[in-house]
Design an enzyme around this catalytic site. Structure first.
Site: not given
Ligand code: EPU
Length: 361
Positions: A162, A250, A357
């Site tokens: 980001r 997020s 973010e």
């Molecule tokens: N992760 C992995 N591998 C996986 C799953 C997760 O490395 O298989 C890591 C990801 O890199 C992430 C963290 O674990 O940083 C948590 O992952 P999760 O899928 O729970 O996603 P999240 O934290 O809820 C992030 C993005 C979202 C995006 C989702 C799906 C941020 C701040 N948010 O959310 O982006 O849609 O991953 O990829 O990084 C946004 O930026 O507004 C947003 C919705």
């Protein structure tokens, strides 16, 4: 060109904050932008995209600029790689949909991310194991110091999580179009979270090596369109529909901590179990440099904020990384106060500093 004084910005920020700016200008061509009498406009000047990653903390005293540069063109249809140039005002997901309809790989994991193309290149939006920098080949900008057209190649843009060079030179460059590189070559990315499962439950066997090798024999099995549909399903189940509830996706970035710090959190969880509170396994992702990423959503939830409310603002039940304008009338102060509560409690409980973010203006 649209030019409106004392303009209500509530339809230009997905949090739907009812704030105003002194002047709003929406331009349709780069020439219109170049000809603006910059020094005579109410100051400061800020450029917005769809306002899907912004929190207006009050009325904006200056000029808000918005691009309505909306072209989408294929510029090079090579054998494998295809180049597309896209105007900054195009809705990012319209671009993704177009690439998937054309059977091109590269953008499908970024399906349904709110926002516009110009801002995507500034923010390096990412989801489901992909970041937009992976498909950006170059970014065309206007340099506001001399109004020259400047083209940056991707390595010059210092992309990170980001993050980009644009964020460290605030206000200097205005993105006018982005050059994307997509490919016809079969290259799905299915290893993140639930993508593979979602596809397998709908089309058993489709993500296997056998299905992939069938592609090399000319039979198209898994298509970018199918991956896009799976991602859309996953996002809809977890994230609020911007048409129904205001939010900016997020709210916080996911923090990266040292391994030692992570081990301490794991020990503290075990300590809680001893005190009769069920211990939870701490979700985490090991990064190549030995540090550990712990989802901010888990920490926020663990601190008891799921569903917490402050004025009209609320921590989204299905995904605590998101703050929503629950009442539709939340004030910037409600959101900021919830944000501050979360930051303090997470710091106190885990010793981790959360960073928003969402950009505060
Ligand atoms: N992760 C992995 N591998 C996986 C799953 C997760 O490395 O298989 C890591 C990801 O890199 C992430 C963290 O674990 O940083 C948590 O992952 P999760 O899928 O729970 O996603 P999240 O934290 O809820 C992030 C993005 C979202 C995006 C989702 C799906 C941020 C701040 N948010 O959310 O982006 O849609 O991953 O990829 O990084 C946004 O930026 O507004 C947003 C919705």
């Amino acid at each position: 060109m649209k030019r409106i004084e004392n303009y209500d910005l509530s339809s230009h920020n997905t949090f739907r904050m009812k704030v105003r700016c002194a002047l709003y200008i929406e331009y349709e061509t780069v020439e219109e932008l170049q000809k603006l009498p910059w020094k005579e406009l109410p100051q400061p000047i800020m450029h917005i995209g769809a306002g899907s990653n912004l929190l207006f903390t009050g009325d904006f005293p200056g000029t808000v600029l918005h691009s309505a540069v909306k072209f989408m063109k294929f510029v090079d249809m090579g054998l494998d790689d295809v180049l597309m140039t896209v105007g900054s005002g195009v809705v990012f997901d319209d671009f993704v949909a177009r690439t998937c309809e054309a059977g091109l790989w590269g953008a499908e994991n970024l399906s349904l991310i709110p926002g516009e193309v110009g801002a995507s290149a500034v923010q390096n939006i990412g989801a489901y194991g992909a970041e937009v920098k992976d498909i950006i080949s170059g970014v065309v900008c206007l340099d506001t110091t001399d109004w020259s057209k400047t083209v940056f190649k991707t390595p010059e843009l210092a992309y990170g999580y980001r993050d980009s060079m644009f964020k460290h030179n605030k206000g200097r460059y205005i993105v006018t179009s982005v050059l994307f590189r997509l490919t016809r070559k079969y290259s799905p990315r299915l290893d993140y979270g639930g993508i593979r499962n979602a596809l397998e439950s709908q089309y058993p066997g489709i993500t296997t090596a056998a299905a992939a090798s069938a592609v090399s024999n000319g039979a198209h099995v898994l298509t970018p369109r199918m991956v896009r549909d799976a991602i859309i399903g996953i996002r809809r189940a977890k994230l609020p529909d911007p048409a129904e509830k205001g939010s900016a996706g997020s709210f916080f970035k996911n923090p990266v901590i040292s391994r030692e710090h992570f081990e301490n959190i794991v020990k503290a969880e075990a300590g809680r179990a001893a005190a009769g509170v069920p211990a939870l396994e701490v979700p985490h992702f090991d990064l190549p440099d030995g540090t550990v990423k712990v989802p901010a959503a888990w920490m926020i939830d663990r601190c008891g904020f799921r569903g917490a409310e402050k004025g009209g603002a609320k921590v989204y039940e299905k995904q605590p990384l998101v703050i929503v304008n629950e009442s539709g009338n939340a004030l910037p102060g409600d959101i900021i106060s919830l944000e501050q509560d979360i930051i303090s409690k997470v710091r106190e409980t885990f010793g981790v500093e959360l960073h928003p973010e969402v950009e505060h203006v």
